[in-house]
Structures are given as structure tokens and as C-alpha cells.
Design a protein around this motif. Structure first.
Motif, PDB file in Angstrom:
ATOM      1  N   UNK A   2      -4.405  63.762  -6.762  1.00 18.84           N
ATOM      2  CA  UNK A   2      -4.874  64.366  -5.521  1.00 18.84           C
ATOM      3  C   UNK A   2      -6.373  64.117  -5.342  1.00 18.84           C
ATOM      4  N   UNK A   3      -7.133  64.191  -6.429  1.00 11.89           N
ATOM      5  CA  UNK A   3      -8.571  63.950  -6.339  1.00 11.89           C
ATOM      6  C   UNK A   3      -8.860  62.505  -5.927  1.00 11.89           C
ATOM      7  N   UNK A   4      -8.087  61.577  -6.453  1.00 10.03           N
ATOM      8  CA  UNK A   4      -8.268  60.170  -6.095  1.00 10.03           C
ATOM      9  C   UNK A   4      -7.980  59.957  -4.609  1.00 10.03           C
ATOM     10  N   UNK A   5      -6.936  60.598  -4.111  1.00 11.05           N
ATOM     11  CA  UNK A   5      -6.611  60.491  -2.693  1.00 11.05           C
ATOM     12  C   UNK A   5      -7.728  61.076  -1.840  1.00 11.05           C
ATOM     13  N   UNK A   6      -8.296  62.190  -2.280  1.00  9.10           N
ATOM     14  CA  UNK A   6      -9.394  62.811  -1.534  1.00  9.10           C
ATOM     15  C   UNK A   6     -10.612  61.891  -1.507  1.00  9.10           C
ATOM     16  N   UNK A   7     -10.911  61.271  -2.638  1.00 15.43           N
ATOM     17  CA  UNK A   7     -12.052  60.348  -2.700  1.00 15.43           C
ATOM     18  C   UNK A   7     -11.820  59.164  -1.762  1.00 15.43           C
ATOM     19  N   UNK A   8     -10.605  58.619  -1.787  1.00 20.50           N
ATOM     20  CA  UNK A   8     -10.291  57.505  -0.893  1.00 20.50           C
ATOM     21  C   UNK A   8     -10.426  57.922   0.568  1.00 20.50           C
ATOM     22  N   UNK A   9      -9.902  59.098   0.886  1.00 19.04           N
ATOM     23  CA  UNK A   9      -9.961  59.579   2.275  1.00 19.04           C
ATOM     24  C   UNK A   9     -11.412  59.739   2.728  1.00 19.04           C
ATOM     25  N   UNK A  10     -12.207  60.463   1.922  1.00 20.89           N
ATOM     26  CA  UNK A  10     -13.586  60.725   2.337  1.00 20.89           C
ATOM     27  C   UNK A  10     -14.424  59.442   2.359  1.00 20.89           C
ATOM     28  N   UNK A  11     -14.108  58.495   1.487  1.00 25.46           N
ATOM     29  CA  UNK A  11     -14.808  57.202   1.513  1.00 25.46           C
ATOM     30  C   UNK A  11     -14.483  56.447   2.795  1.00 25.46           C
ATOM     31  N   UNK A  12     -13.214  56.447   3.163  1.00 25.62           N
ATOM     32  CA  UNK A  12     -12.801  55.764   4.399  1.00 25.62           C
ATOM     33  C   UNK A  12     -13.432  56.441   5.614  1.00 25.62           C
ATOM     34  N   UNK A  40     -13.268  61.743  14.765  1.00 27.09           N
ATOM     35  CA  UNK A  40     -13.490  61.556  13.324  1.00 27.09           C
ATOM     36  C   UNK A  40     -14.026  62.839  12.689  1.00 27.09           C
ATOM     37  N   UNK A  41     -14.971  63.460  13.357  1.00 26.73           N
ATOM     38  CA  UNK A  41     -15.558  64.694  12.833  1.00 26.73           C
ATOM     39  C   UNK A  41     -14.506  65.805  12.752  1.00 26.73           C
ATOM     40  N   UNK A  42     -13.707  65.946  13.811  1.00 24.90           N
ATOM     41  CA  UNK A  42     -12.650  66.966  13.805  1.00 24.90           C
ATOM     42  C   UNK A  42     -11.616  66.689  12.719  1.00 24.90           C
ATOM     43  N   UNK A  43     -11.325  65.432  12.480  1.00 22.03           N
ATOM     44  CA  UNK A  43     -10.373  65.056  11.440  1.00 22.03           C
ATOM     45  C   UNK A  43     -10.895  65.463  10.057  1.00 22.03           C
ATOM     46  N   UNK A  44     -12.162  65.234   9.816  1.00 21.00           N
ATOM     47  CA  UNK A  44     -12.758  65.630   8.529  1.00 21.00           C
ATOM     48  C   UNK A  44     -12.745  67.150   8.388  1.00 21.00           C
ATOM     49  N   UNK A  45     -13.112  67.864   9.443  1.00 20.67           N
ATOM     50  CA  UNK A  45     -13.093  69.327   9.379  1.00 20.67           C
ATOM     51  C   UNK A  45     -11.686  69.858   9.123  1.00 20.67           C
ATOM     52  N   UNK A  47      -9.101  68.277   7.725  1.00 22.61           N
ATOM     53  CA  UNK A  47      -8.686  67.935   6.359  1.00 22.61           C
ATOM     54  C   UNK A  47      -9.363  68.849   5.346  1.00 22.61           C
ATOM     55  N   UNK A  48     -10.628  69.122   5.565  1.00 19.82           N
ATOM     56  CA  UNK A  48     -11.358  70.018   4.670  1.00 19.82           C
ATOM     57  C   UNK A  48     -10.727  71.411   4.682  1.00 19.82           C
ATOM     58  N   UNK A  49     -10.345  71.896   5.859  1.00 22.47           N
ATOM     59  CA  UNK A  49      -9.696  73.206   5.968  1.00 22.47           C
ATOM     60  C   UNK A  49      -8.350  73.208   5.248  1.00 22.47           C
ATOM     61  N   UNK A  50      -7.592  72.140   5.386  1.00 19.86           N
ATOM     62  CA  UNK A  50      -6.309  72.029   4.684  1.00 19.86           C
ATOM     63  C   UNK A  50      -6.509  72.072   3.169  1.00 19.86           C
ATOM     64  N   UNK A  51      -7.528  71.385   2.688  1.00 20.14           N
ATOM     65  CA  UNK A  51      -7.811  71.392   1.256  1.00 20.14           C
ATOM     66  C   UNK A  51      -8.200  72.787   0.773  1.00 20.14           C
ATOM     67  N   UNK A  52      -8.992  73.490   1.554  1.00 22.50           N
ATOM     68  CA  UNK A  52      -9.366  74.861   1.173  1.00 22.50           C
ATOM     69  C   UNK A  52      -8.148  75.777   1.179  1.00 22.50           C
ATOM     70  N   UNK A  53      -7.284  75.624   2.185  1.00 23.91           N
ATOM     71  CA  UNK A  53      -6.054  76.420   2.237  1.00 23.91           C
ATOM     72  C   UNK A  53      -5.173  76.129   1.038  1.00 23.91           C
ATOM     73  N   UNK A  54      -5.057  74.857   0.687  1.00 23.41           N
ATOM     74  CA  UNK A  54      -4.241  74.443  -0.452  1.00 23.41           C
ATOM     75  C   UNK A  54      -4.768  75.091  -1.738  1.00 23.41           C
ATOM     76  N   UNK A  55      -6.074  75.066  -1.909  1.00 19.88           N
ATOM     77  CA  UNK A  55      -6.666  75.677  -3.106  1.00 19.88           C
ATOM     78  C   UNK A  55      -6.461  77.186  -3.100  1.00 19.88           C
TER      79      UNK A  55
END
Length: 102
Positions: A2-12, A40-45, A47-55
Motif C-alpha cells: 500500500x505504501x508503494x502504491x501511495x508513493x507511485x500515486x503521489x509521484x505521478x 488535480x488538486x481535488x483528486x489529491x485532497x 485521495x488524502x481523505x480516503x487514506x485518513x479514513x482508511x487509517x
């Protein structure tokens, strides 16, 4: 993984943002480009919210498991109904006398 996917996503997203930002410097009045930048900005926000919810869900599940394990341990310490009945039936002077003979 999951961390690798997050790094790939944020890099892209960073690469895409860099390209869009460079275009915006050259053509700041381009409405379509501004819409892409906002998307793009809304997509990052999002995704970030989804990650926080997941955690948060992960923390809640861990906490629920901890509580369940504590309750299970407490139940293991308690005598069962049958054990309680047996103790009640075997308590008393008559049983002590019988047990002394046996």
C-alpha cells in the motif's frame, strides 16, 4: 504494498502538477487548464481523505480487537454456570464430612 502504491500515486500527481503549473505560468488565463489544475488538486485532497479514513478504520478495528480480547480474558477467568452450580452443591458441612470419609 500500500505504501508503494501511495508513493507511485503521489509521484505521478506531483509530475502532473508540475507540468500543469508550467503551462499555467505560460497561459494563466486558460480556463480549461485552470480546471485541470483544480481537478488535480481535488483528486489529491480526496485521495488524502480516503487514506485518513482508511487509517481511522484500522485504528478502530485494532481498538475493537483489543477490547474483545480483554473481554474474552475476563470471561475465561469467570467460572461457568456449571462450575458455579457444582461449587454451590459441594459447599457445606455435609459434603466436608462425606469427603473426609472418602
Amino acid at each position: 504494498m500500500k505504501d508503494l502504491q501511495a508513493v507511485k500515486y503521489y509521484s505521478a500527481m506531483e509530475a502532473a502538477n508540475k507540468v500543469v503549473s508550467q503551462w499555467l505560468e505560460a497561459k494563466p488565463d486558460n480556463k480549461e487548464l485552470n480546471a485541470v489544475a483544480d481537478a488535480l488538486l481535488q483528486s489529491v485532497f480526496y485521495t488524502n481523505q480516503l487514506e485518513m479514513d482508511y487509517k481511522s478504520v484500522g485504528y478502530a478495528v485494532k481498538d475493537a480487537k483489543r477490547i474483545a480480547n480483554q473481554l474474552r480474558a475476563e470471561l475465561d477467568k469467570k467460572p461457568s454456570e456449571a462450575e458455579v452450580k457444582f461449587m454451590q452443591m459441594t459447599d457445606g458441612d455435609e459434603n466436608d464430612a462425606i469427603n473426609a470419609v472418602l
